[in-house]
Write an enzyme that holds these catalytic residues in place. Structure first.
Site: not given
Length: 187
Positions: A76, A73
């Site tokens: 993230c 991600c």
């Protein structure tokens, strides 16, 4: 003619040797940077290793910030540095739980909190009750204000806000096992 072929072969070998040398340097740099990133205390992997388990978080009566994340991600990864600093500053007052959405062990939690984009943050009181959530990249200051409110047992000021997310859909396949079908009678 033999001299021309020999010069051409030597030239080809030189070019090949240069390409191999450049590739070796690039691979060495990539390996060095990869190892350096892996040991970075603010990386997702190192933060996961230092995070509180869900069971401990529910038992120790501190408020909890649960982060649903994935290593792939980009949002993230972009937040990892800020979150690492926040965890260091608030770790004595708040549990930080990290649940990787690629681990099917967390499917019940993903369904319970309706995780459909990551990072997905769930703010929980000291009893483990979800009181607010935010989805996507959040600025460091916003998360700090939300955590200050969580600690003070005040409403989370920036709850239910959505920033940039990486889409996530749990990959669950239901298959019929004929060996366990009660209508099969073992046959």
């Amino acid at each position: 003619m033999d001299t021309e072929k020999q010069l051409e072969a030597n030239s080809n070998n030189s070019v090949r040797n240069i390409v191999v040398a450049i590739a070796a340097v690039i691979l060495s740099i990539a390996l060095f940077l990869g190892l350096k990133t892996e040991n970075n205390p603010l990386s997702l992997e190192s933060q996961f290793k230092q995070s509180t388990s869900l069971d401990v978080a529910f038992a120790n009566e501190k408020p909890t910030l649960t982060e649903f994340y994935a290593d792939w991600c980009t949002s993230c990864q972009a937040m990892a540095g800020d979150l690492g600093e926040i965890k260091q500053a608030y770790g004595d007052r708040v549990n930080f739980v990290m649940l990787n959405v690629d681990n099917t062990k967390w499917l019940p939690e993903m369904l319970r909190y309706r995780v459909d984009g990551i990072p997905h943050f769930v703010f929980m009181d000291s009893k483990g009750n979800a009181i607010a959530e935010s989805i996507g990249e959040q600025p460091k200051g916003i998360l700090e204000m939300d955590l200050d409110a969580l600690i003070a047992k005040n409403p989370i000021p920036y709850a239910n806000k959505t920033g940039q997310v990486s889409q996530f859909e749990p990959q669950v396949t239901v298959t019929k096992d004929t060996n366990t079908d009660p209508r099969n009678h073992g046959g």
